[in-house]
Design a protein around this motif. Structure first.
Motif: not given
Length: 394
Positions: A268-282, A298-306
């Motif tokens: 019953g947990e909310e699954l993660p999701r990011i906006p389309d524009w983050f998806v395209a940039e990634n 994440d949806e907050d725009g947190t960035q991390e190396d692969v």
């Protein structure tokens, strides 16, 4: 659009292979001849023609474990080699061929492919591309879209670790995956659309069928898509792995991620999701920089190396891998990080000032035979006859 019943976390794998000339390293347009001989003993449902006559696709049975799928692929490849070897054709693969010219490649005689090329013209004629597709069974239709949307928070990581196409028609493109850049030029390929409800997907499909964009849902070639007739989520973002060890790693990673998000859904947990524009940039960052990319996680725009993300993900996925019987294959991520992703290994072999483009094809042939990644520096040291050969163009 009915989504058929499917057993949870069962898997199937498709792997596209190049047929290369043993003497020149160039692609051979021989799929029809090879398939005619293969089919003399009865049609094998796990060996397929593809769009280009230089390509053979091998597939697994639907299986419960990664190791079973890999056994299927090995067996199928072993039935092709006795046919191709007398023709002086070898098998190799990567997201693209290092130096073959797209304009010289012939298309399989099929109405489906003829229509695709006629519609897409220049970009359709450039589709000299090879991939790995992994299907994972999902037991309930309501789970499909939430899991797909969650996978988009990690699909660029899958692109990065599988990238194997830095060269195109003899040129160093500067991209880890030039395949990703080319494939998205097709109107229904590339980044998936995100939907909240199945009915929204059905409405989308109705619209593009009605307006003639597609004739069937199979023509939607997203990097991640539902496969309603099989009851699976199909992950298609991967460049073709150059050896079966890495096919196994990509398959295990996909199976574990789908199961990970499926368990979240069950709790019953909310699954993660990011906006389309983050998806395209990634998608662009992973295609350009591969394992050196910094991605939005994440949806907050947190960035991390692969690599940091992979090292953080592994402990989360390992208990699931134990349950699914693919822990060894999943842990192979560490080996890819150690030896370099396939595009990184090709760049070392393909150093334009010291070694030939054909040597890169020889490297791909060697990796496919070895069933594992090879040390590119050792390979270069063993290829002294290529040191004076013509390099790829910059």
């Amino acid at each position: 659009m009915k989504f058929v019943d499917s057993e949870r976390s069962t898997i199937g794998v498709e792997w596209e292979l190049q047929m290369v000339d043993m003497d020149t390293g160039d692609l051979r347009q021989s799929a029809d001849a090879v398939m005619d001989i293969v089919e003399l003993n009865g049609k094998d449902p796990h060996i397929h023609r593809e769009m280009l006559l230089n390509t053979i696709e091998v597939t697994s049975h639907p299986r419960h474990t990664v190791s079973e799928c890999m056994d299927d692929l090995r067996q199928t490849v072993s039935t092709i080699r006795p046919v191709t070897t007398p023709m002086r054709i070898d098998l190799a693969t990567a997201g693209t061929h290092p130096f073959a010219m797209p304009a010289y490649q012939r298309v399989t005689d099929s109405e489906r492919y003829a229509e695709l090329v006629d519609r897409t013209q220049y970009w359709g004629r450039q589709m000299q591309l090879y991939g790995v597709h992994v299907h994972v069974g999902v037991e309930k239709r309501d789970k499909v879209l939430p899991i797909m949307n969650a996978l988009l928070t990690r699909f660029a990581h899958l692109q990065a670790i599988s990238s194997s196409s830095p060269y195109w028609a003899g040129e160093d493109t500067g991209y880890a995956s030039n395949r990703a850049m080319f494939f998205q030029q097709l109107p229904t390929a590339g980044i998936p659309r995100q939907f909240d409800k199945w009915e929204e997907l059905e409405s989308y499909v109705d619209d593009i069928l009605k307006t003639g964009v597609i004739k069937s849902f199979n023509e939607v070639r997203w990097d991640i898509r539902p496969s309603p007739l099989l009851g699976t989520i199909e992950v298609r973002v991967f460049d073709a792995a150059t050896n079966i060890f890495e096919v196994a790693v990509l398959t295990a990673l996909t199976q574990c991620l789908v199961e990970y998000f499926s368990r979240m859904y069950d709790r019953g947990e909310e699954l993660p999701r990011i906006p389309d524009w983050f998806v395209a940039e990634n998608k662009w960052r992973a295609s350009r920089y591969g394992m050196d990319a910094t991605l939005i996680v994440d949806e907050d725009g947190t960035q991390e190396d692969v690599i940091t993300t992979f090292r953080r993900m592994l402990p989360q996925l390992q208990p699931i891998a134990d349950d699914l019987g693919c822990r060894e294959e999943l842990d192979g991520i560490n080996e890819i990080i150690r030896v370099g992703a396939p595009y990184q290994r090709l760049q070392i072999v393909g150093n334009r000032y010291t070694i030939s483009a054909k040597a890169m094809v020889d490297f791909l042939r060697a990796e496919l035979k070895a069933d594992r990644p090879l040390d590119p520096l050792t390979f270069r040291a063993e290829k002294p006859n290529d040191l004076k050969a013509q390099p790829p163009r910059q």
